[in-house]
Design an enzyme around this catalytic site. Structure first.
Site: not given
Ligand code: BGC
Length: 765
Positions: A355-356, A483, A594-595
């Protein structure tokens, strides 16, 4: 911030240079020195291979193979696909007397490896000192043609410094590459034809049955052919004369166009004949011209304030590196490609796009190369049938876009990600919304976007549920962008994005009905969508639960505020990346994030939230975020800049811009974080120029960091080119192309023209 830089490369505005080779840093270097041209990519590995630690990888966009998942419950994917290393076109061996060139074994000095971002070339040179006292200087140059994307070039120059005599050189092609993670060579049925100065090969993948042709013209005079099962080399003995450089050039074509067998072979032979007519010099000059044109529209130039030269030089190098790598990975060559999280730079993440693409990369393309932005969305359109299948597998309707994919099918074997993350689907909807808003390409909305929106809205409608406590709609059993928390209920991000998506889908149908009735009818016929269905989406959106407290704090998901606290700053740097040091379940039990999750939605729909809400949530979530996703720091930095927290914004900015150059996450060895690289661009344009593209007009709120004297960049927007030059006291805007344009700067409306408009800096903001 718990993470720290590991500075290894020398600082230069246009080059990344490694002086001296550190075998322990070999894989990081291979990632950093990766080259790509969207169609093909290659890690910065040594042409001659050898015993140094290496992930030898040359990749082709869209080339993958398949594997079954051993045990699968309904809804969990049954097979996965993953990018595989393809033809090794750098294959080289050099022997002098009884020694073979291998930097892990020989004696050498003056090692320099350099990526020049103005020419897109990688050069490596060193002096080999043989046991017998001979000194041979070797220089390797390679580049991947940015225009003819099936072409690649390698030149090796040898200069005998203190002797004259023979050297043996072998140059070849090979389909023997082994996927490191899966310990398998995925190529079979090689066909090979070689003569004294060219080799042509074709092979097929084991299960996906994709065929690739690779051909090389090698300018040897009298070479012998040595063929292996899946490889062929031309071997020549060259008499070197002391002080006279000798070069061997290899011009390579790599074809993967969906055709097979004789048809592909014939196209390959034609491509090889064409490249034989191109000189290395001409190709290198064309490559430099390509990059020159690229930088003239896409460069970001930072001038340091007095006393900040060193830090700003690092930042300047960092942002150029990001921009360079992004353009190498994707520039709209094909709507069948997407942007892998690691691009074409390593096996990690399997070459998959996430989804990035829509949430993080799209803005870079929207404002530098809108055609490429459209191609990225067309990729989603072409893969809509797969997204519809995926929704069925999950007992839902409509289309569920994959969390990880190369070809449109879901390829993530982890059910908690593949089944619980709805953000790929809402990100596609957001991408359509953002693209149409910025470009006004309504034709795209009518012909492609609306159909995707209908299917995504159907998926969301079949996934949403009415809460027994809230008596409102929400998504249950999901994993939001963070996540580190899974199977949660009422994740604020998911609920909010779902609400916006459902409403937008209904609005898009209204627009079609009114402005493009033919398209509307065609859509109704194709999808059987009805007014009543759109009405249901509206009423779900109107009644969506958003867990927001009186003071504006938004609870990330039900129960988040009850979670035990983790002090993220107390985690030792040696424990990163966490997934390699902590048990999988250990990271799920606390309020460590995490983010950005809540903050992600405040970033994407920035204009829909008040400053007070942004501040309250930023202050709450920032200390709980570990930035274990590379997408994370830049989003925090952008919000910090908006809130006037410039120190924090700058700390996070350094992280985002030099994430791979300085190996902040200690995993650059696996490949570059291409999608976070896109966020580094956004970090400057959205962060320090304060661009906002989700409101009625484009808005700028420039905030120049103290250590910068000026910041210059340009944006393309609806046929215009907006040049922006920020300085301490004022920002100057000017259109270098296109009709006058009204934009907001801070809180006023300003009309931009071809004349300079100077807006004093807003010291309060
Ligand atoms: C992130 C995701 C991301 C993926 C690819 C993961 O570590 O948590 O949000 O889509 O990496 O960059």
């Amino acid at each position: 911030m718990a993470k720290v830089a590991n500075i290894h490369y020398s600082v230069d505005p246009w080059k990344i240079t490694e002086n001296g080779f550190d075998a322990n840093y070999s894989r990081v270097g291979e990632s950093v020195f990766s080259l790509g041209n969207e169609s093909i990519g290659v890690r910065g590995c040594f042409d001659e291979g050898g015993s140094v630690d290496s992930l030898r990888g040359a990749y082709i966009n869209g080339v993958y193979d398949l594997a079954d998942i051993d045990r699968s419950y309904r809804g969990i994917v049954e097979k996965v696909h993953f990018m595989i290393p393809a033809a090794d076109w750098l294959d080289t061996a050099i022997s002098l007397d009884s020694e073979t060139l291998d930097l892990g074994r020989i004696r050498y000095r003056d090692f320099v490896r350099e990526l020049d971002m103005r020419t897109g070339t990688l050069t490596r040179s060193f002096i080999w000192e043989t046991v017998g006292g001979k000194e041979l200087k070797l220089t390797f140059i390679r580049f991947l043609d940015m225009v003819h994307r099936e072409r690649a070039y390698q030149r090796i120059t040898l200069e005998a410094l203190n002797f004259s005599g023979p050297v043996e050189i072998q140059s070849g092609l090979s389909f023997q590459a082994v996927h490191e993670g899966r310990k398998t060579c995925f190529w079979r049925r090689p066909r090979c034809e070689a003569d004294k100065n060219r080799i042509a090969m074709q092979a097929e993948t084991l299960r996906s049955e994709q065929e690739v042709f690779v051909g090389a013209a090698i300018d040897f005079k009298n070479a012998e052919i040595v063929s292996g099962e899946k490889s062929a080399r031309l071997c020549a003995t060259v008499s070197l004369k002391e002080g006279e450089p000798y070069s061997v050039e290899k011009r390579v074509v790599i074809l993967f166009d969906g055709s097979k067998q004789d048809t592909l072979w014939e196209s390959g032979e034609n491509a090889l004949r064409e490249i034989e007519r191109v000189s290395f010099e001409d190709a290198a000059a064309a490559q430099a011209a390509y990059w020159n044109a690229y930088w003239s529209v896409s460069d970001i130039v930072i001038e340091p304030a007095d006393g900040n030269e060193n830090t700003v030089a690092q930042e300047q190098q960092g942002i150029r590196f990001c921009s360079f790598q992004l353009a190498q990975t994707y520039n709209g060559g094909s709507m069948r490609h997407n942007i892998g999280a690691k691009g074409l730079t390593g096996e990690a993440y399997n070459g998959h796009a996430f989804w990035d693409t829509e949430s993080c990369c799209l803005p870079f393309y929207l404002f530098t190369n809108p055609d490429a932005a459209k191609d990225l969305l067309l990729f989603r359109y072409h893969t809509l049938p797969m997204a519809k299948n995926r929704a069925k597998m999950l007992d839902c309707r409509g289309a569920c876009y994959p969390i990880a994919t190369l070809n449109g099918d879901e390829a993530c074997p982890l059910w908690q990600h593949a089944s619980l993350q709805l953000q790929p689907s809402t990100a596609v909807a957001y991408g359509i919304w953002h693209y149409v808003r910025i470009t006004e390409d309504r034709e795209f909305l009518y012909r492609y976007g609306a159909e995707m929106l209908v299917e995504i809205a159907r998926f969301l409608e079949s996934r949403v549920a009415l809460g027994s406590r809230t008596k409102q709609y929400g998504f249950y059993g999901v994993m939001g962008p963070d996540e580190f928390h899974l199977m949660v209920n009422n994740n604020a991000y998911t609920n909010y994005m779902g609400m916006r998506t459902l409403r937008y889908a209904a609005e898009a149908l209204d627009e079609l009905r009114e402005h493009a009735p033919d398209c509307y009818e065609a859509l109704c016929e194709k999808t059987s969508v009805t007014k009543a269905e759109a009405g249901r989406w509206r009423s779900i959106a109107d009644n969506m639960y958003l867990p927001i407290c009186k003071d504006g704090l938004i609870e990330q998901h039900d129960g988040f505020f009850d979670l035990p606290h983790t002090d993220v700053d107390a985690i030792p740097v040696t424990e990163f990346p966490l997934y390699a040091h902590w048990s999988y379940d250990r990271i799920y039990r606390t309020d460590m994030i995490k983010q950005p999750d809540v903050l992600m939605m405040l970033y994407l729909y920035n204009s829909s939230f008040s400053e007070a809400v942004k501040r309250r949530n930023y202050d709450y979530y920032q200390p709980r975020t570990i930035h274990e996703s590379s997408l994370s720091p830049a989003i925090h930095s952008i919000l910090a800049a908006e809130l006037g927290q410039m120190k924090e914004a700058m700390d996070l900015f350094g992280f985002a811009t030099r994430l791979d150059l300085d190996d902040y996450n200690r995993n650059t060895r696996e490949g570059l974080h291409i999608t976070s690289i896109a966020m580094a661009w956004a970090n400057i344009v959205y962060g320090f120029a304060g661009l906002r593209s989700d409101g009625d007009l484009l808005r700028f709120a420039p905030r120049l960091p103290d250590r910068w004297k000026t910041l210059r960049f340009s944006l393309t927007y609806r046929g215009r080119v907006i040049d922006v030059q920020m300085a301490r006291d004022a920002t100057v805007f000017r259109l270098s192309a296109g009709e006058p344009l009204a934009v907001r700067v801070y809180d006023g409306i300003v009309t931009l023209t071809e004349r300079n408009v100077s807006i004093p800096a807003n010291k309060q903001s």
